[in-house]
Design a protein around this motif. Structure first.
Motif, mmCIF file in Angstrom:
data_model
loop_
_atom_site.group_PDB
_atom_site.id
_atom_site.type_symbol
_atom_site.label_atom_id
_atom_site.label_comp_id
_atom_site.label_asym_id
_atom_site.label_seq_id
_atom_site.Cartn_x
_atom_site.Cartn_y
_atom_site.Cartn_z
ATOM 1 N N VAL A 230 14.770 -47.408 -0.993
ATOM 2 C CA VAL A 230 14.423 -47.485 -1.601
ATOM 3 C C VAL A 230 13.450 -46.016 -2.173
ATOM 4 O O VAL A 230 13.111 -46.106 -3.230
ATOM 5 C CB VAL A 230 12.994 -48.010 -1.230
ATOM 6 C CG1 VAL A 230 11.442 -48.648 -1.839
ATOM 7 C CG2 VAL A 230 13.314 -49.507 -1.532
ATOM 8 N N THR A 231 12.951 -45.377 -1.863
ATOM 9 C CA THR A 231 13.018 -43.674 -1.548
ATOM 10 C C THR A 231 13.633 -42.908 -3.034
ATOM 11 O O THR A 231 13.551 -42.096 -3.422
ATOM 12 C CB THR A 231 11.860 -42.641 -0.553
ATOM 13 O OG1 THR A 231 13.162 -42.815 0.393
ATOM 14 C CG2 THR A 231 10.619 -43.696 0.251
ATOM 15 N N PHE A 232 14.809 -43.153 -2.362
ATOM 16 C CA PHE A 232 15.994 -42.571 -3.627
ATOM 17 C C PHE A 232 16.391 -42.802 -4.580
ATOM 18 O O PHE A 232 16.675 -42.700 -5.386
ATOM 19 C CB PHE A 232 17.626 -42.672 -2.601
ATOM 20 C CG PHE A 232 18.463 -41.876 -3.368
ATOM 21 C CD1 PHE A 232 18.832 -40.139 -3.248
ATOM 22 C CD2 PHE A 232 19.381 -42.313 -4.129
ATOM 23 C CE1 PHE A 232 19.568 -39.908 -3.825
ATOM 24 C CE2 PHE A 232 19.974 -41.449 -4.674
ATOM 25 C CZ PHE A 232 20.173 -40.508 -4.455
ATOM 26 N N TYR A 233 16.219 -44.607 -4.734
ATOM 27 C CA TYR A 233 16.296 -44.172 -6.130
ATOM 28 C C TYR A 233 15.152 -45.235 -7.220
ATOM 29 O O TYR A 233 14.263 -45.387 -6.713
ATOM 30 C CB TYR A 233 17.266 -45.965 -6.410
ATOM 31 C CG TYR A 233 18.650 -46.160 -5.624
ATOM 32 C CD1 TYR A 233 19.460 -45.414 -6.973
ATOM 33 C CD2 TYR A 233 18.555 -46.523 -4.161
ATOM 34 C CE1 TYR A 233 21.066 -44.707 -6.157
ATOM 35 C CE2 TYR A 233 20.319 -45.818 -3.862
ATOM 36 C CZ TYR A 233 21.689 -45.630 -4.921
ATOM 37 O OH TYR A 233 22.602 -45.422 -4.525
ATOM 38 N N THR A 234 15.391 -44.262 -8.550
ATOM 39 C CA THR A 234 13.900 -44.720 -9.759
ATOM 40 C C THR A 234 13.917 -45.958 -9.992
ATOM 41 O O THR A 234 12.889 -46.251 -10.009
ATOM 42 C CB THR A 234 14.349 -43.457 -10.545
ATOM 43 O OG1 THR A 234 15.192 -43.885 -10.855
ATOM 44 C CG2 THR A 234 13.668 -42.315 -9.904
ATOM 45 N N MET A 235 14.675 -46.919 -9.412
ATOM 46 C CA MET A 235 14.774 -48.070 -9.348
ATOM 47 C C MET A 235 13.819 -49.189 -8.989
ATOM 48 O O MET A 235 13.892 -50.287 -9.458
ATOM 49 C CB MET A 235 16.516 -49.046 -10.455
ATOM 50 C CG MET A 235 17.023 -49.144 -9.245
ATOM 51 S SD MET A 235 18.416 -49.325 -9.227
ATOM 52 C CE MET A 235 19.502 -49.176 -7.845
ATOM 53 N N TYR A 236 13.627 -48.438 -7.860
ATOM 54 C CA TYR A 236 13.286 -49.106 -6.739
ATOM 55 C C TYR A 236 10.855 -48.760 -6.836
ATOM 56 O O TYR A 236 11.351 -47.149 -6.791
ATOM 57 C CB TYR A 236 13.278 -49.666 -5.261
ATOM 58 C CG TYR A 236 14.680 -49.871 -5.702
ATOM 59 C CD1 TYR A 236 14.942 -51.397 -5.341
ATOM 60 C CD2 TYR A 236 15.707 -49.034 -5.015
ATOM 61 C CE1 TYR A 236 16.399 -51.472 -5.817
ATOM 62 C CE2 TYR A 236 17.190 -49.860 -5.007
ATOM 63 C CZ TYR A 236 16.794 -51.222 -5.910
ATOM 64 O OH TYR A 236 18.214 -51.585 -5.471
ATOM 65 N N ASN A 237 9.959 -49.656 -7.141
ATOM 66 C CA ASN A 237 9.018 -48.643 -7.585
ATOM 67 C C ASN A 237 7.868 -49.269 -5.765
ATOM 68 O O ASN A 237 8.204 -50.358 -5.557
ATOM 69 C CB ASN A 237 8.303 -49.412 -8.816
ATOM 70 C CG ASN A 237 9.065 -49.594 -9.480
ATOM 71 O OD1 ASN A 237 8.869 -48.124 -10.209
ATOM 72 N ND2 ASN A 237 9.380 -50.563 -10.344
#
Length: 176
Positions: free
Chosen positions: A74-81
């Motif tokens: 979750v902290t790596f990908y910008t698609m997860y808020n």
């Protein structure tokens, strides 16, 4: 808006759980972690487009993995808020082609028009502007992603129209 932990009501409906189990069925039973990315998308979509720590913990529990394995994704990908975001997230591509065609000026224009800074939701929670890495539409620069859709060959006039259409509920965010 410096708050680091937001709370959220977790609602793992029977429909959501059925969808998660269907996604997990695509992988061997001992490899449920393989479904992590699509499961996170489903959980986020069902929870106002963001993933609280508690919701991430629930996903870890469902997939029978350690919570840290979810957090690192979750902290790596910008698609997860990881916090509540504006309903309409304007994700402007900030790579070379778009920058050469004026995306930075359009981002500044959009922020000024909405009265926010990059990464800050409007007071009504309707809009937010974010810069992202390449969205793979260099031939249509400058562009942004809005929900599941691309808005291409952007100009100030197009930005104005998109904002008006969002305010009038004429914009579809998800292709489902």
């Amino acid at each position: 808006m410096e708050k680091t932990h937001f709370t959220q009501e977790i609602n793992m409906t029977p429909e959501l759980m059925a969808r998660i189990e269907e996604l997990c069925s695509h992988y061997p039973a001992d490899k449920r972690k393989s479904a992590l990315l699509p499961v996170l998308h489903e959980a986020q979509d069902a929870h106002d487009n963001w993933l609280s720590i508690e919701l991430q913990d629930k996903v870890a529990e469902i997939l029978n993995i350690k919570p840290v394995e979810v957090y690192e994704v979750v902290t790596f990908y910008t698609m997860y808020n990881r916090r509540p975001i504006g309903k309409y997230m304007f994700e402007f591509c900030q790579t070379s082609s778009c920058c050469l065609r004026g995306t930075e000026d359009l981002m500044d224009y959009t922020c000024e028009k909405l009265g926010v800074k990059i990464g800050e939701p409007t007071a009504d929670g309707l809009f937010e502007v974010r810069g992202v890495e390449c969205l793979g539409a260099c031939g249509y620069a400058p562009m942004m992603q809005l929900g599941d859709f691309y808005k291409e060959n952007l100009t100030k006039d197009k930005i104005d129209q998109i904002i008006d259409d969002c305010r009038d509920n004429k914009i579809i965010l998800h292709d489902k």
